[in-house]
Scaffold this active site. Structure first.
Site, PDB file in Angstrom:
ATOM      1  N   TYR A 165     -68.723 -10.151  17.610  1.00 28.25           N
ATOM      2  CA  TYR A 165     -69.293 -10.945  16.515  1.00 28.25           C
ATOM      3  C   TYR A 165     -69.708 -10.040  15.345  1.00 28.25           C
ATOM      4  O   TYR A 165     -69.407 -10.322  14.179  1.00 28.25           O
ATOM      5  CB  TYR A 165     -70.500 -11.693  17.080  1.00 28.25           C
ATOM      6  CG  TYR A 165     -71.207 -12.629  16.151  1.00 28.25           C
ATOM      7  CD1 TYR A 165     -70.675 -13.880  15.853  1.00 28.25           C
ATOM      8  CD2 TYR A 165     -72.436 -12.278  15.597  1.00 28.25           C
ATOM      9  CE1 TYR A 165     -71.363 -14.752  15.020  1.00 28.25           C
ATOM     10  CE2 TYR A 165     -73.125 -13.142  14.771  1.00 28.25           C
ATOM     11  CZ  TYR A 165     -72.580 -14.381  14.488  1.00 28.25           C
ATOM     12  OH  TYR A 165     -73.259 -15.242  13.665  1.00 28.25           O
ATOM     13  N   LYS A 169     -68.291 -10.103  11.585  1.00 30.05           N
ATOM     14  CA  LYS A 169     -69.211 -10.434  10.497  1.00 30.05           C
ATOM     15  C   LYS A 169     -69.255  -9.336   9.441  1.00 30.05           C
ATOM     16  O   LYS A 169     -69.512  -9.605   8.270  1.00 30.05           O
ATOM     17  CB  LYS A 169     -70.611 -10.704  11.059  1.00 30.05           C
ATOM     18  CG  LYS A 169     -70.718 -12.029  11.810  1.00 30.05           C
ATOM     19  CD  LYS A 169     -70.198 -13.170  10.936  1.00 30.05           C
ATOM     20  CE  LYS A 169     -70.747 -14.517  11.268  1.00 30.05           C
ATOM     21  NZ  LYS A 169     -70.066 -15.590  10.485  1.00 30.05           N
TER      22      LYS A 169
HETATM   23  P1  NAI Z   1     -73.173 -24.033  14.825  1.00 30.75           P
HETATM   24  O1  NAI Z   1     -72.564 -23.732  16.138  1.00 30.75           O
HETATM   25  O2  NAI Z   1     -74.298 -25.004  14.762  1.00 30.75           O
HETATM   26  O3  NAI Z   1     -72.071 -24.495  13.779  1.00 30.75           O
HETATM   27  C1  NAI Z   1     -70.829 -23.876  13.685  1.00 30.75           C
HETATM   28  C2  NAI Z   1     -69.802 -24.950  13.451  1.00 30.75           C
HETATM   29  O4  NAI Z   1     -68.503 -24.324  13.271  1.00 30.75           O
HETATM   30  C3  NAI Z   1     -69.660 -25.898  14.628  1.00 30.75           C
HETATM   31  O5  NAI Z   1     -69.821 -27.234  14.183  1.00 30.75           O
HETATM   32  C4  NAI Z   1     -68.265 -25.645  15.167  1.00 30.75           C
HETATM   33  O6  NAI Z   1     -67.634 -26.805  15.692  1.00 30.75           O
HETATM   34  C5  NAI Z   1     -67.554 -25.131  13.935  1.00 30.75           C
HETATM   35  N1  NAI Z   1     -66.376 -24.318  14.287  1.00 30.75           N
HETATM   36  C6  NAI Z   1     -66.308 -23.363  15.236  1.00 30.75           C
HETATM   37  N2  NAI Z   1     -65.070 -22.852  15.301  1.00 30.75           N
HETATM   38  C7  NAI Z   1     -64.334 -23.497  14.363  1.00 30.75           C
HETATM   39  C8  NAI Z   1     -62.985 -23.400  13.955  1.00 30.75           C
HETATM   40  N3  NAI Z   1     -62.161 -22.528  14.537  1.00 30.75           N
HETATM   41  N4  NAI Z   1     -62.553 -24.191  12.954  1.00 30.75           N
HETATM   42  C9  NAI Z   1     -63.397 -25.089  12.362  1.00 30.75           C
HETATM   43  N5  NAI Z   1     -64.689 -25.229  12.735  1.00 30.75           N
HETATM   44  C10 NAI Z   1     -65.162 -24.447  13.725  1.00 30.75           C
HETATM   45  O7  NAI Z   1     -73.655 -22.613  14.242  1.00 30.75           O
HETATM   46  P2  NAI Z   1     -74.535 -22.230  12.963  1.00 30.75           P
HETATM   47  O8  NAI Z   1     -75.718 -21.503  13.451  1.00 30.75           O
HETATM   48  O9  NAI Z   1     -74.693 -23.378  12.063  1.00 30.75           O
HETATM   49  O10 NAI Z   1     -73.581 -21.124  12.294  1.00 30.75           O
HETATM   50  C11 NAI Z   1     -72.925 -21.277  11.056  1.00 30.75           C
HETATM   51  C12 NAI Z   1     -72.456 -19.913  10.587  1.00 30.75           C
HETATM   52  O11 NAI Z   1     -73.577 -19.060  10.355  1.00 30.75           O
HETATM   53  C13 NAI Z   1     -71.572 -19.185  11.589  1.00 30.75           C
HETATM   54  O12 NAI Z   1     -70.568 -18.460  10.900  1.00 30.75           O
HETATM   55  C14 NAI Z   1     -72.523 -18.228  12.241  1.00 30.75           C
HETATM   56  O13 NAI Z   1     -71.864 -17.126  12.798  1.00 30.75           O
HETATM   57  C15 NAI Z   1     -73.403 -17.858  11.072  1.00 30.75           C
HETATM   58  N6  NAI Z   1     -74.692 -17.309  11.443  1.00 30.75           N
HETATM   59  C16 NAI Z   1     -75.643 -18.092  12.019  1.00 30.75           C
HETATM   60  C17 NAI Z   1     -76.869 -17.541  12.323  1.00 30.75           C
HETATM   61  C18 NAI Z   1     -77.967 -18.361  12.888  1.00 30.75           C
HETATM   62  O14 NAI Z   1     -79.093 -17.814  13.023  1.00 30.75           O
HETATM   63  N7  NAI Z   1     -77.755 -19.617  13.231  1.00 30.75           N
HETATM   64  C19 NAI Z   1     -77.162 -16.120  12.108  1.00 30.75           C
HETATM   65  C20 NAI Z   1     -76.106 -15.403  11.447  1.00 30.75           C
HETATM   66  C21 NAI Z   1     -74.923 -15.988  11.143  1.00 30.75           C
END
Ligand code: NAI
Length: 306
Positions: A165, A169
């Site tokens: 990851y 990132k």
């Molecule tokens: P989440 O799991 O709630 O949302 C991620 C969404 O992306 C999900 O709805 C999932 O179905 C969708 N997804 C996954 N693979 C996919 C694909 N191949 N094609 C289309 N859609 C896809 O996670 P969250 O926390 O909202 O994360 C959003 C972004 O922020 C991610 O890139 C994550 O890595 C990043 N992030 C989040 C952090 C946090 O504290 N929540 C910290 C640092 C980064």
């Protein structure tokens, strides 16, 4: 004056829930037409389903906004191209791309499976590359584009169990750094978000009290600023719980060593000067390093006046 997005078309990947959902809803509330993309599936990237994107579209419509659902897997270029075509057919332009979709496959490096590594790279890095590539010519032709890549403190600083990851990132930062140079003359600006938020991705990892403070809605203003007309460029905004900061990649001024000191022992002897933060700066492009070093060498060798 309020910042609005009337007449603008936005794609937000992975916006069926979590951070992406919050970005999509706020963009729509402020006038943007939004493609709500989500593959569905679980946090580790397995499975798929179209309900998540559709339910966010319904939420946006209930607020009086305009949105369409899309189920493309961002890791698949053919599906991403079809998503861009869907947006172009519907609205004829794409102004904003928020690369947000992501998954987790955490394991210590000793236990890491290469297939997990590749999948995480595929979704985060190649997903961002695919979506950006598919929108790039549209934005160049329009002479306007605002792109956000989603990075993480895990990539910027490291986190136990997240080699895959963290690598992915950090890779999107490299992508941003060069895209800004190539997109500048078309008014395409690219920025990065390093969020920290309570979502299903972090559920159980963050204490409950902190989780309640870390709402996606507190992160979204940073994204909206980065995709506004007056957006910054090549900036990494960190956001969480209503706090905002900027992360930078800096290089120390460094030191030129005489030929006889260009040895590991010479480096050890000058370590304090090499690492000193005095005169440290953020280079705007890679060639600045070459210019700086050759300048120091020419000065040191007496080839130019000091
Ligand atoms: P989440 O799991 O709630 O949302 C991620 C969404 O992306 C999900 O709805 C999932 O179905 C969708 N997804 C996954 N693979 C996919 C694909 N191949 N094609 C289309 N859609 C896809 O996670 P969250 O926390 O909202 O994360 C959003 C972004 O922020 C991610 O890139 C994550 O890595 C990043 N992030 C989040 C952090 C946090 O504290 N929540 C910290 C640092 C980064």
């Amino acid at each position: 004056m309020s910042i609005r997005y009337d007449g603008k078309v936005a794609i937000v990947t992975g916006s069926g829930q979590g951070l992406g959902r919050s970005h999509a809803i706020e963009l729509a509330r402020r006038g943007a037409k939004v493609v709500v993309n989500d593959l569905g599936g679980s946090v580790d990237g397995s499975g798929a389903g179209s309900e998540a994107a559709q339910s966010v579209v319904a939420e946006i419509e209930a607020l009086g906004g305009e949105a369409i659902a899309n189920g493309a897997n961002v890791a698949r270029y053919d599906e991403v191209e079809a998503m861009v075509k869907q947006a172009m057919d519907q609205w004829g332009r794409i102004d904003i791309l928020v690369n947000n979709a992501g998954i987790l496959r955490d394991k210590s490096f000793a236990k890491a499976e290469l297939d997990d590594f590749k999948l995480v790279m595929d979704v985060h890095l190649m997903g961002t590359v695919n979506c950006t590539k598919a929108c790039w010519d549209v934005m160049r032709d329009q002479g306007y584009g605002r792109i956000v890549v989603t990075t993480s403190s895990s990539g910027l600083y490291g986190n136990f169990g997240q080699t895959n990851y963290g690598s992915a990132k950090m890779a999107v930062i490299g992508l941003m750094n060069t895209l800004v140079q190539e997109g500048g003359k078309y008014d395409i600006r690219v920025n990065a978000l390093a969020p920290t938020a309570g979502t299903r991705m972090t559920e159980g990892l963050i204490p409950e009290e902190a989780f309640a403070l870390l709402t996606p809605e507190t992160v979204t203003p940073a994204v909206l600023y980065m995709v506004s007309e007056d957006a910054p460029n090549k900036t990494i905004i960190c956001a969480g719980a209503g706090a905002y900061s900027v992360a930078r990649i800096v290089e120390t001024d460094g030191v030129w060593l005489r030929p006889e000191e260009q040895t590991p022992e010479g480096i050890a002897a000058h370590w304090d000067e090499i690492t000193s933060a005095e005169g440290e700066r953020q280079p705007e492009a890679g060639f600045e390093q070459t210019v700086k070093f050759t300048g120091k060498a020419m000065e040191g060798l007496g080839l130019v006046d000091k």
